[in-house]
Motif scaffolding. Structure first.
Motif, PDB file in Angstrom:
ATOM      1  N   SER A 135      -7.572  -4.211   6.082  1.00  0.00           N
ATOM      2  CA  SER A 135      -6.658  -4.976   6.455  1.00  0.00           C
ATOM      3  C   SER A 135      -5.523  -4.466   7.140  1.00  0.00           C
ATOM      4  O   SER A 135      -4.563  -5.026   8.005  1.00  0.00           O
ATOM      5  CB  SER A 135      -5.821  -5.574   4.824  1.00  0.00           C
ATOM      6  N   PHE A 136      -4.993  -3.151   6.905  1.00  0.00           N
ATOM      7  CA  PHE A 136      -3.904  -2.331   7.536  1.00  0.00           C
ATOM      8  C   PHE A 136      -4.462  -2.401   9.020  1.00  0.00           C
ATOM      9  O   PHE A 136      -3.545  -2.587   9.940  1.00  0.00           O
ATOM     10  CB  PHE A 136      -3.992  -1.034   6.811  1.00  0.00           C
ATOM     11  N   ASN A 137      -5.858  -1.949   9.363  1.00  0.00           N
ATOM     12  CA  ASN A 137      -6.231  -2.033  10.654  1.00  0.00           C
ATOM     13  C   ASN A 137      -5.971  -3.408  11.510  1.00  0.00           C
ATOM     14  O   ASN A 137      -5.438  -3.399  12.715  1.00  0.00           O
ATOM     15  CB  ASN A 137      -7.549  -1.365  10.610  1.00  0.00           C
ATOM     16  N   LYS A 138      -6.266  -4.539  10.548  1.00  0.00           N
ATOM     17  CA  LYS A 138      -6.238  -5.792  11.370  1.00  0.00           C
ATOM     18  C   LYS A 138      -4.699  -6.312  11.635  1.00  0.00           C
ATOM     19  O   LYS A 138      -4.577  -6.711  12.860  1.00  0.00           O
ATOM     20  CB  LYS A 138      -6.586  -6.787  10.423  1.00  0.00           C
ATOM     21  N   ARG A 139      -3.994  -5.800  10.701  1.00  0.00           N
ATOM     22  CA  ARG A 139      -2.390  -5.923  10.927  1.00  0.00           C
ATOM     23  C   ARG A 139      -2.033  -5.286  11.759  1.00  0.00           C
ATOM     24  O   ARG A 139      -0.991  -5.731  12.793  1.00  0.00           O
ATOM     25  CB  ARG A 139      -1.680  -5.856   9.674  1.00  0.00           C
ATOM     26  N   ARG A 140      -2.372  -3.850  12.233  1.00  0.00           N
ATOM     27  CA  ARG A 140      -2.009  -3.069  13.424  1.00  0.00           C
ATOM     28  C   ARG A 140      -2.485  -3.678  14.522  1.00  0.00           C
ATOM     29  O   ARG A 140      -1.839  -3.871  15.545  1.00  0.00           O
ATOM     30  CB  ARG A 140      -2.478  -1.764  12.949  1.00  0.00           C
ATOM     31  N   GLU A 141      -3.518  -4.113  14.847  1.00  0.00           N
ATOM     32  CA  GLU A 141      -4.337  -4.579  15.806  1.00  0.00           C
ATOM     33  C   GLU A 141      -3.485  -6.106  16.058  1.00  0.00           C
ATOM     34  O   GLU A 141      -3.277  -6.105  17.481  1.00  0.00           O
ATOM     35  CB  GLU A 141      -5.677  -5.090  15.666  1.00  0.00           C
ATOM     36  N   ARG A 142      -3.230  -6.914  15.244  1.00  0.00           N
ATOM     37  CA  ARG A 142      -2.382  -7.936  15.740  1.00  0.00           C
ATOM     38  C   ARG A 142      -0.809  -7.566  16.258  1.00  0.00           C
ATOM     39  O   ARG A 142      -0.489  -8.230  17.279  1.00  0.00           O
ATOM     40  CB  ARG A 142      -2.100  -8.910  14.575  1.00  0.00           C
ATOM     41  N   VAL A 143      -0.410  -6.693  15.734  1.00  0.00           N
ATOM     42  CA  VAL A 143       0.992  -5.965  16.213  1.00  0.00           C
ATOM     43  C   VAL A 143       0.818  -5.742  17.672  1.00  0.00           C
ATOM     44  O   VAL A 143       1.749  -5.932  18.400  1.00  0.00           O
ATOM     45  CB  VAL A 143       1.395  -5.030  15.200  1.00  0.00           C
TER      46      VAL A 143
END
Length: 416
Positions: free
Chosen positions: A385-393
């Motif tokens: 989840s953290f990686n996906k959020r980081r990718e969106r940012v």
């Protein structure tokens, strides 16, 4: 493995360290194969090594382990259980824990009775029926030493009846001597004398036991101030001991016979007996009840030979000083009964705690593995989840950067 244990027992006296190594190797082999009975046998060998080398603490621990393993073992060996309990009782007795020894002898007797009942032919073949005699006798001795004369007397009287029924002169002599000592302790001298006489005047009794009974009979007559009979029985006891008993045993009778002459005012014969005692046995320095002979001699010589008196006085003082030094050293190094019990209980409690923890670990390890997997899954999901959020940012930032660059390009085009 059993060959190793056999070799370990064979070399205890000449090389106890190697004996321990062999027993340890055998135990490790048994444990590696999950051979519980082999572990029992190895631990019992460790216990035997400890008793043979006077290391009673380690012996008690190893015999306790052997008993615990035996109780968990599929193999039923009542004889081995009896012997282990018997040895544990002997160790307890060596620390003057007579009450604890009695409990262990009682348990050993139950095992022996069950063994004889279920496997009588085997017990008869190997002479193990004697356990039904020896264990009650040892238990009665411990009860007597603990001051429980009534309980001890009941067991001894029962053994007395058995000895007469079996025509067992050895058992008869041992039992009546113990009964006599109980009567003597209670100052029932007539009854004590009757018991001692049964063994003393029975020609079929072993001469060593007869000499002990005769000596005890003489002491009864000393207590009753019948010095003539006392002298006669001391003399007969000494005659038997000189032919059949140890030098130490002879010394004891000579010492007491000399005291009898001293009571009667015959210092010449008293000195003669004590001098003979000193020349008979050379191990008197370790026991104050024995090197008291030096004090008796220095007092006896005081009025006739001052030099002799001084000589024996110096010997008495030197032996007493050495004995006190040894006692002090033993008190510093040797554990007391309380320390012995505390140390044993602590070690056994630690082992029980470790075993309990291991059992819990074995019981609940699947749940532990599941919990660990769930935790790992949770961490993975959080990380994902953290990686996906980081990718969106990052994508949003990239779009913003591109928009800014596009605006700058359009502005330049407009200016141009």
């Amino acid at each position: 493995m059993y060959d190793l244990l056999y070799d370990a027992e064979a070399m205890i006296e000449e090389n106890p360290e190697q004996s321990i190594k062999l027993a340890q190797k055998a135990f490790d082999m048994a444990r590696a194969k999950s051979d519980m009975y082999g572990m029992v046998t190895a631990k019992a060998t460790f216990g035997f090594i400890g008793m043979s080398t006077n290391d009673y603490e380690s012996s008690f621990i190893n015999y306790s382990d052997a008993l615990e393993y035996l109780d968990k073992c599929d193999t039923v060996d009542l004889f081995k259980r009896t012997i282990i309990l018997n040895n544990l009782a002997i160790i307890r007795s060596s620390y003057d824990d007579h009450d604890g020894a009695v409990d262990l002898y009682r348990e050993a007797l139950k095992s022996a009775q069950e063994y004889v009942t279920n496997y009588r032919e085997i017990a008869e073949e190997y002479g193990d029926l004697q356990l039904l005699i020896d264990l009650p006798y040892d238990m009665a001795t411990e009860l007597k030493n603990d001051g429980k004369y009534l309980e001890a007397g009941e067991i001894l009287v029962d053994l007395w009846e058995q000895s007469e029924f079996r025509d067992d002169s050895v058992l008869l002599a041992k039992v009546v001597i113990e009964l006599g000592l109980i009567k003597q302790e209670n100052k029932e001298y007539a009854g004590a004398g009757e018991f001692f006489s049964i063994a003393a005047f029975n020609e079929s009794v072993d001469p060593v036991l007869r000499s002990i009974a005769m000596h005890n009979l003489a002491e009864i007559y000393v207590a009753q101030e019948d010095y003539s009979k006392a002298d006669r029985y001391y003399a007969e006891a000494l005659e038997l001991k000189q032919e059949h008993s140890s030098k130490r045993s002879q010394f004891i009778t000579l010492l007491h016979q000399g005291e009898l002459y001293s009571i009667r005012g015959d210092q010449v014969n008293a000195i003669a007996k004590w001098e003979t005692a000193v020349n008979t046995f050379d191990g008197i320095k370790n026991d104050p009840d024995m090197f008291i002979v030096y004090d008796l001699l220095q007092k006896a010589y005081r009025s006739t030979d001052l030099n002799k008196s001084i000589e024996y006085s110096d010997l008495y003082a030197a032996n007493f000083k050495n004995w006190m030094t040894v006692q002090s050293s033993q008190q510093d190094s040797a554990p007391t009964l309380q320390a012995f019990n505390s140390r044993i209980d602590t070690i056994l409690a630690d082992r029980a705690l470790k075993a309990e923890r291991l059992a819990l670990l074995r019981q609940y390890w699947p749940l532990g593995v599941v919990a660990l997997l769930l935790i790992m899954l949770f961490v993975y999901v959080v990380q994902l989840s953290f990686n996906k959020r980081r990718e969106r940012v990052l994508v949003a930032n990239l779009k913003a950067d591109r928009a800014t660059v596009a605006d700058e390009i359009l502005n330049r085009i407009r200016r141009d």
